[in-house]
Design an enzyme around this catalytic site. Structure first.
Site, PDB file in Angstrom:
ATOM      1  CE  LYS A 149     -87.699  17.401 -19.819  1.00  0.00           C
ATOM      2  NZ  LYS A 149     -87.320  17.339 -18.402  1.00  0.00           N
TER       3      LYS A 149
ATOM      4  CG  ASP B 284     -87.421  19.250 -15.635  1.00  0.00           C
ATOM      5  OD1 ASP B 284     -86.874  20.076 -16.387  1.00  0.00           O
ATOM      6  OD2 ASP B 284     -87.064  18.061 -15.582  1.00  0.00           O
TER       7      ASP B 284
ATOM      8  CG  ASP C  70    -101.730  27.619 -20.366  1.00  0.00           C
ATOM      9  OD1 ASP C  70    -102.103  28.486 -19.561  1.00  0.00           O
ATOM     10  OD2 ASP C  70    -102.498  26.797 -20.883  1.00  0.00           O
TER      11      ASP C  70
END
Ligand code: NAD
Length: 355
Positions: free
Chosen positions: A189, A222, A246
């Site tokens: 990100k 995302d 994770d």
């Protein structure tokens, strides 16, 4: 025949049932393993007042290879994660989670993605502050100069280092090379977290130049989630900082049929701990109900790590056959067989192939 000594940690919740089944399946391949059974986790804490007894740490240190059941971590309060502790203590920096279809149990039937997650830093560094504590107040004072922080607040530090980014990214490219994989995708990100994820991406772009034979690309996390659900076939090896790794590894497990089919390994320079991606599922404890395939496939990864490729294949072939037949399955895959019955069926398949 070579003899191995492996540390076995049964763990909490469903851990003891599934590790017992995995142990028997691994032994059915004919491998000569002496198991050193030690404990850690919530149940151990209740028994001895210690989350991870010294004897457990010593056993892992000595044997260098462990098979571990899941361990319960209370949410929000209580003790810190034993899993995070073990990964940090033994510097098990690479978490490898293959998500492979064995039949049509998820949305797709032909997925083969390997998630490689950085395992030691990011938001899992365990560096946290409460705003009513002295250190927290100091952090807020410094951070407030960059933007408003309301109090009371909780602050968890996201730490991404160049050194640890480089070793996990190299690990991912080396893994791709060794396993004839075509592409490595870096997930980040960096558009928002320019210093932390930005550094991870920068290191990825630099390291990837040493592997011109492997295709490289990067994706914002995302978008990656959406892409993985819609077009998972486009992806091969993913490399990610800890938290995204994770989360995305559970998403990928969902694509191939769920957490019952999701193995994993935590690998360091000298020590490796093999464990399922899933947790201790306390509600199913002692019910002989859950799927043992994840821990069994983690055992298969352990045999590969030990250099026992043929024996690893015996396990994978048996798992594949059972999943293709679809007769002896646990509830999560639409069946009604118990944990032990699935284990017995795998052993039958392994034995019948030996004849
Ligand atoms: P979980 O993975 O235990 O369970 C999530 C869901 O998946 C539940 O519905 C559960 O019943 C199901 N499930 C899990 N394993 C399954 C299996 N083998 N077969 C069939 N269904 C299965 O996750 P959770 O409920 O969020 O966590 C429970 C505890 O486990 C928590 O304390 C958590 O911290 C811990 N945990 C430990 C590890 C680890 O030891 N590596 C990993 C994840 C979670």
């Amino acid at each position: 025949m070579k003899e191995y000594t492996v540390t076995l940690i049964p763990g909490d919740g469903i851990g003891p049932e599934i590790t017992e089944v995995a142990k028997k399946v691994i032994e059915a391949t004919g491998i000569n393993i002496k198991w050193e059974i030690v404990n850690a986790g919530e149940d151990e804490y209740k028994r001895s007042g210690k989350l991870i007894p010294e004897e457990t740490l010593k056993s892992i240190e000595k044997n260098k290879v462990a098979l571990k059941g899941p361990i319960t971590t209370p949410v929000g309060s209580g003790f810190r994660s034993v899993n995070v502790f073990l990964r940090k203590k033994f510097d098990l920096y690479a978490c490898v989670r293959p998500c492979k279809s064995y039949g049509k149990f998820g949305l797709y039937s032909d997925i083969d993605i390997v998630v490689i997650r950085e395992n030691t830093e990011d938001l899992y560094s365990g560096i946290e502050f409460k705003s009513d504590e002295e250190e927290g107040k100091r952090i807020i004072e410094i951070a407030s100069k960059k933007g408003e922080i309301k109090t009371p607040s909780g602050i968890s530090l996201k730490v991404i280092s160049e050194e640890n980014s480089e070793r996990i990214i190299r690990f991912a490219f080396e893994y791709a090379k060794k396993n004839n994989r075509k592409k490595v995708t870096c997930v980040h990100k960096a558009n928002i977290m320019k210093y932390s994820d930005g550094l991870f991406l920068e290191v990825f772009n630099r390291v990837s130049k040493d592997y011109p034979e492997i295709e490289k690309e990067d994706k914002i996390v995302d978008n990656m989630c959406m892409q993985l659900v819609k077009k998972p076939h486009l992806y091969d090896v993913l490399v990610l900082p800890n938290l995204y790794g994770d989360i995305i590894s559970d998403l990928c497990a969902g694509l191939v049929g769920g957490l019952g089919l999701a193995p994993g390994a935590n690998i360091g320079k000298e020590i490796a701990i093999f464990e399922a991606t899933h947790g201790s599922a306390p509600k199913y404890k002692g019910m002989n109900k859950v799927n043992p395939f994840s821990i069994i496939l983690s055992g298969k990864m352990m045999l590969e790590y030990l250099g026992e490729k043929e024996k690893a294949e015996m396990i994978e072939d048996a798992v594949k056959e059972i999943l293709t037949e679809g007769k002896v399955l646990t509830y999560d895959l639409g069946g009604s067989a118990g944990t032990k019955e699935v284990g017995e069926e795998i052993i039958r398949k392994i034995e019948s192939r030996k004849k």
